[in-house]
Every structure is written in C-alpha cells, then in structure tokens.
Design a protein around this motif. Sequence first.
Motif, short mmCIF file in Angstrom:
data_model
loop_
_atom_site.label_atom_id
_atom_site.label_comp_id
_atom_site.label_asym_id
_atom_site.label_seq_id
_atom_site.Cartn_x
_atom_site.Cartn_y
_atom_site.Cartn_z
N PRO A 105 0.80 -1.23 0.00
CA PRO A 105 0.00 0.00 0.00
C PRO A 105 0.83 1.29 0.00
O PRO A 105 0.33 2.34 -0.39
CB PRO A 105 -0.81 -0.11 1.30
CG PRO A 105 -0.76 -1.55 1.69
CD PRO A 105 0.54 -2.05 1.20
N ILE A 106 2.10 1.22 0.44
CA ILE A 106 2.92 2.43 0.50
C ILE A 106 4.01 2.46 -0.57
O ILE A 106 4.78 3.41 -0.65
CB ILE A 106 3.55 2.62 1.90
CG1 ILE A 106 4.33 1.37 2.33
CG2 ILE A 106 2.47 2.97 2.91
CD1 ILE A 106 5.05 1.52 3.66
N CYS A 107 4.04 1.44 -1.39
CA CYS A 107 5.02 1.37 -2.48
C CYS A 107 4.32 1.30 -3.83
O CYS A 107 4.67 2.00 -4.77
CB CYS A 107 5.93 0.16 -2.28
SG CYS A 107 7.08 -0.14 -3.64
N MET A 108 3.33 0.44 -3.94
CA MET A 108 2.53 0.24 -5.15
C MET A 108 3.41 -0.01 -6.37
O MET A 108 3.17 0.50 -7.47
CB MET A 108 1.57 1.41 -5.37
CG MET A 108 0.35 1.08 -6.22
SD MET A 108 -0.55 -0.41 -5.72
CE MET A 108 -1.32 0.11 -4.17
N GLY A 109 4.46 -0.80 -6.14
CA GLY A 109 5.28 -1.22 -7.27
C GLY A 109 6.37 -0.25 -7.66
O GLY A 109 7.11 -0.50 -8.61
#
Length: 435
Positions: A394-398
């Motif tokens: 949720p805090i990186c999203m790839g």
Amino acid sequence: MKVSKYNFIKNINGVNVFFNAKTCALAVVDDNFMNALEDIEANNFIEDNYDKKLIEDMKLSGCIIGDNVDEVRQIEFYRNLSKYDKSSLALTLAPTLACNFRCTYCFENHGNKVMNEKTQDEIISFIKNQIKNIKNLSITWYGGEPLIARKIIYSLSEKILALCEENKVIYTSFIITNASLLTDQDILLFKKYKIRGAQVTIDGPKDVHDSRRISCNGKSTFDLLINNVNKLLNNGLDVIVRINVDKENINRIKELIFVLKDRIDKYSKLKIDFGKVSTFTEVCKSIEKSCFDNEEYADLLLPLTDNIINMGFDVNKMNIYPQVKYNYCCADYINSFVIDVDGFIYKCWNHVGVKEKSCGHISEMEKITSNEYLKWIQWNPLKNKKCKECKMLPICMGGCPDLVIDSKNDPVCDIVKYNLDNIIKFYYEKLKGVE
C-alpha cells in the motif's frame, strides 16, 4: 476477526511501536495491545476480555479486520476507484522546451520553439469539453523553462480561469521554474492568475549550484535565485526549494541549508524537497555513475530531513512519512496528462518532448487509446506476485512505473522499502519529544 497482513511492530529500546501500511497509522502500544494481537493471531481472542476502546482503536488503525475482509481486493478496488476517477483533471503544460540552463543531469532535449496559437486553442477546446464533468482542475506549468513563454502562460491562464469560474470548477496552478527569469511583474501576474507557488531548484552552495545548473550565458545564478525565492515568499506565494541529490553534491547539502537559513527572510515558510538524480533518458546517461540507487538514497534521506526540520524549515512530509498510494503517481491516473509545446500528450513527465513516447495529440484527445496510453493506464503491480504478497504494497505500489513499464523486469521497490524501520524510529522519537 483477524490481523492485518500490513502490520509492522518495531521494538525500540523496550517500547513497542506499531505501524500499519494500509492506513499509515503509527502508535506506541502497550502490553494489552500486544496481548490482544497475540490472542487474535492464535484464534484465542475473546472480545469481552479487553477494553472496548482498545479494540475500537485497533480496528480504526487497520491493525485488526473482519474475517471476511480481503485486503488485497480492497486495495485493488480503491486503486481502480482512484485511477478511473474523472471528477478531477490534472494537466502539466510545457509552453516551451527551450531553457536558459544546461543542467548536467537534465533528461530533456531542448529546442527554441514556443507553443503556437493553434495548440493553445486545442488545449482550451479540450478543457471546454471536459469542464462540465469535473469538479477540480489543476495546471502545472513546466518546460524547459516555462517563463521563456510567459505570455502564453498568462494568456492560457486567463482563458482557463474564465472557464473554471463560469462552471464553478475549483482551480489550482503551480509552476516549476529555474526562477532566473522571474520579475516583479511575474509575481503580480502569478497572483492574478492563481499560480499559487513555484518549485525552484538550488543544488548546493554557490560554487556547487553554478557548476551543476549552468546558465547558457555562463553567469552565476545562485544569488539571483536566493533573491527571487525571497520575493516569492515575501509576496505570500508558496515556494518549494528542490535539491537534486547525487554523489557529486551530497557532502555540500548541509552547507546549503545553512546558507538558506541565513539568507531566506521567511525560511520557516520555505518547503525543502530532496530529489534523487536519476538517468531517465539517454540524454543524461553520462551521469549514471554519480547517481544513488534507491537503497543508498534511503539511507541518506532521513538524516537530510532531520537536519532541515531541526533548523526550522518546512518539509515535504510525503517524501519521508509513508503515504497510502493507490496509484504511484499522476502517470497512471486516467485523467492526468502532460502536454508538450507541439501539443503531443504524454503520461510521464520524464518523456516530455520525446515523440516516440507520445500517446497521441491534443487535437485527438477524445479518442486516445494508443498502446502507449493504455500501457500506463493498465499498469498494475498487483499482477506481479512479489508485489501482491508484499507487506509494503500500500505504500510502495510497485515503485516508479517508468522504470519497468517497457521491460519484463520486476517492479523496482520504492525507497520506503529500505528505510521503513528507520522512519518508524524517527517518528517515534518525534512523538516522544512532544509528550
């Protein structure tokens, strides 16, 4: 009831600090919290055995969730909701790619062209077609150096503002400028046309800045930029000073911060933002060895941020404290576009002016479904097994899609992967200091 897969617990000197990546909640937690968590994980939880407020707080923080909740599906749902939301329109407009600087790390190919009237009219026509369906319109003026084409900025601004006022659309605007061409008249017109502020890059103390951000006439611009940052702040405009960081200037950043504190009148209102120099295009490949990778940069970011906070500056907290990212950046939102001097459309700022990366032309905006456009819109880290199973999702999203969107490689993990433990400790210390 079950435990979120996005929980992190860090023990700092005997104190347990909780963080949840899906809500970004952070808290010091006691034994009751830890016991409840343990009971839930072991399927031994009896809610009546615990204080109601504690359980409510654990639910609110995202720490515990209902048995029927699928967090990954929730993330995908909210990601799609955000990605395909058409109530806001975000345009980054480059009225020229010409620039009076030749920065050593610049990724753009420059020319001398400015946006012609036909392209300006096409932009206004596109906004007219969208205006009745949106609630918010944001414009970022970009370049090149956009103030080379200041007349176009103000002419377009006047027309866009009139459309927004007529249709009761909330309008915001911002400019990314090297500030060397800024005049007192510009500041008055910024206010008139609701350009609320500017991002200005200063890369180090005078000798460092002038050696990296080289003016075409060979003259130093450092003192000029300091003076113009003061003018902007003293006239009530927002200013972000961006410091692009690499191995060439990292050891001189602290020196620059002292200079800014000494010479900026309203330094407490100045927001400082650090940027990692990267080789996005072939134009800047020559500086590749000077660039930090994400892991190296993560180690530097917290000390840099701590320093500017301690010296009384504002800071772009999004650059340091984790934020939920249903989409990584504006590039993969359906209603966000970058438009260059010739009216060609891009999804990513890094490609402005590179025609082979264009999604199409502003004159055909309504029917753009090119592969170049769709690959950004359909980019989905949840299709990657590593990302889908990662607690950082949720805090990186790839991470930045531009780094992998044209390759078969795995997504490049964002900086937060490498310094989350240190961030939790950093903010725990800040929280402890205000008790």
